[in-house]
Design an enzyme around this catalytic site. Structure first.
Site, short mmCIF file in Angstrom:
data_model
loop_
_atom_site.label_atom_id
_atom_site.label_comp_id
_atom_site.label_asym_id
_atom_site.label_seq_id
_atom_site.Cartn_x
_atom_site.Cartn_y
_atom_site.Cartn_z
N GLY A 91 61.60 -41.27 -5.57
CA GLY A 91 60.80 -42.24 -6.33
C GLY A 91 60.40 -41.68 -7.68
O GLY A 91 59.26 -41.82 -8.13
N GLY B 62 55.78 -43.98 -12.32
CA GLY B 62 54.48 -43.54 -11.84
C GLY B 62 54.37 -42.06 -11.53
O GLY B 62 54.72 -41.19 -12.35
N ARG C 107 66.41 -47.22 -9.15
CA ARG C 107 66.70 -47.60 -10.54
C ARG C 107 67.21 -46.39 -11.31
O ARG C 107 66.46 -45.68 -11.98
CB ARG C 107 65.44 -48.18 -11.19
CG ARG C 107 65.07 -49.55 -10.63
CD ARG C 107 63.72 -50.00 -11.08
NE ARG C 107 62.65 -49.17 -10.54
CZ ARG C 107 61.36 -49.34 -10.81
NH1 ARG C 107 60.97 -50.30 -11.63
NH2 ARG C 107 60.46 -48.54 -10.27
N TYR D 265 49.83 -51.53 5.12
CA TYR D 265 49.90 -50.37 4.20
C TYR D 265 49.04 -49.24 4.76
O TYR D 265 49.47 -48.09 4.78
CB TYR D 265 49.45 -50.77 2.79
CG TYR D 265 49.55 -49.62 1.80
CD1 TYR D 265 50.78 -49.06 1.47
CD2 TYR D 265 48.41 -49.06 1.23
CE1 TYR D 265 50.87 -47.98 0.59
CE2 TYR D 265 48.49 -47.99 0.34
CZ TYR D 265 49.72 -47.46 0.03
OH TYR D 265 49.81 -46.40 -0.84
N GLU E 191 52.79 -48.47 -11.57
CA GLU E 191 53.35 -49.80 -11.28
C GLU E 191 53.02 -50.26 -9.86
O GLU E 191 53.46 -51.32 -9.42
CB GLU E 191 54.87 -49.77 -11.50
CG GLU E 191 55.23 -49.58 -12.95
CD GLU E 191 56.73 -49.43 -13.19
OE1 GLU E 191 57.53 -49.86 -12.34
OE2 GLU E 191 57.09 -48.86 -14.23
N PHE E 192 52.27 -49.40 -9.15
CA PHE E 192 51.96 -49.64 -7.73
C PHE E 192 51.43 -51.06 -7.47
O PHE E 192 51.92 -51.76 -6.59
CB PHE E 192 50.95 -48.58 -7.28
CG PHE E 192 50.47 -48.71 -5.88
CD1 PHE E 192 51.19 -48.15 -4.82
CD2 PHE E 192 49.29 -49.38 -5.58
CE1 PHE E 192 50.75 -48.25 -3.51
CE2 PHE E 192 48.84 -49.48 -4.28
CZ PHE E 192 49.56 -48.93 -3.24
#
Ligand SMILES: NC(=O)c1ccc[n+]([C@@H]2O[C@H](COP(=O)([O-])OP(=O)(O)OC[C@H]3O[C@@H](n4cnc5c(N)ncnc54)[C@H](OP(=O)(O)O)[C@@H]3O)[C@@H](O)[C@H]2O)c1
Length: 258
Positions: A13, A17, A39, A157, A193-194
């Site tokens: 990831g 962020g 990405r 979550y 961007e969370f």
């Protein structure tokens, strides 16, 4: 003392962020990097920037951590090239949606469970055996304050981050007899961007999460992770909980609403 220089650090990831901030921080400290995310265009831009600033060349791979075959392929390529990471930062993760459990969307649940728990397991299973074989390594898992206390509508979550906490504890027990360390770094509100991801692209709703107080930045967390990774081999931080000063527990925040 800089114990990060020269280490090979795999960050999942890394396209945004906290992961991207770790990449920048570790590159500045002289680490060699392996960066994974879906990405890959973003990884390429980050890598070009790191090359320019720090003359660091990073190994990049497009990896969806939910795809066990892709994870195994990328890990296999690394190891075959003689690149066993010294440090694994299990950072890829997300919240998807926020609703009462009886109104929740099972697609959101799958996304969180598959990424935060099964993704972390896929990557760990692919990398940790190589650390164990050479008796060297450090795994840092990104937990959350959400893994210490539930909050309204956080349900699934919260469950995934409680699970990450259990996995960090369990992994640490399972590598007993080796010098390998397992740490958990558990942030509170950090503006990345969370929240935009959580609210499926609703930027205004995401912005409101951080209104009226100073949240953590991704760089604040990268700083904490760099501290944990830089410690001498006989020192292990099991669990570091790091919150903005205004955040008094998982959901009580001093907000200046004037
Ligand atoms: N921000 C906070 O307030 C906060 C607080 C506590 C804990 N955390 C945790 O910190 C970690 C990083 O979050 P962040 O705040 O930096 O959010 P972010 O800016 O949204 O970054 C999340 C990263 O995870 C990657 N990712 C998501 N799903 C993935 C998948 N299936 N495969 C591979 N990579 C995937 C994304 O890359 P791609 O989309 O390119 O794949 C992105 O690089 C997460 O584990 C999160 O739960 C965040």
């Amino acid at each position: 003392m800089n114990r990060i220089e020269g280490k090979l650090i795999l960050i999942t990831g890394a396209s945004s962020g906290i992961g991207a901030a770790c990449a920048r921080r570790f590159a500045a400290e002289g680490a060699k990097l392996v960066l994974w995310a879906r990405r890959v265009d973003r990884l390429e831009r980050l890598s070009a920037d790191l090359r320019e600033r720090h003359a660091t060349s990073a190994l990049l791979a497009q990896v969806d951590v939910r795809d066990r075959a892709a994870v195994n392929r990328a890990a296999g390529d690394l190891v075959a090239g003689g690149h066993v990471p010294d440090v694994l930062i299990n950072n890829a993760g997300l919240a998807s949606g926020m609703s009462k459990i009886h109104e929740g969307d099972p697609e959101d649940w799958d996304r969180m469970i598959d990424t935060n728990l099964k993704g972390l397991l896929n990557v760990t299973r692919a990398i940790l055996p190589h650390m164990v074989a050479r008796r060297r390594g450090h795994v840092v898992n990104l937990g959350s304050t959400a893994g210490h206390m539930t909050y309204p509508q956080g349900n699934v979550y919260n469950a995934t981050k409680y699970g990450v906490r259990a996995l960090s504890e369990g992994m640490n027990l399972d590598v007993a007899g080796t010098p390998i360390r397992v740490s958990s770094v558990d942030p509170g509100f950090a503006e990345t961007e969370f929240s935009e991801v959580r609210f499926h692209g609703d930027a205004a709703r995401a912005k409101a999460v951080y209104r009226g107080f100073q949240p953590l930045t991704a760089d604040d967390i990268a700083d904490a992770i760099a501290y944990v990774v830089n410690l001498p081999e006989h020192v292990n931080v099991l669990d570091m909980v790091i919150v903005p000063t205004a955040q008094r527990n998982v959901y009580v925040v001093d907000r200046n609403e004037s």
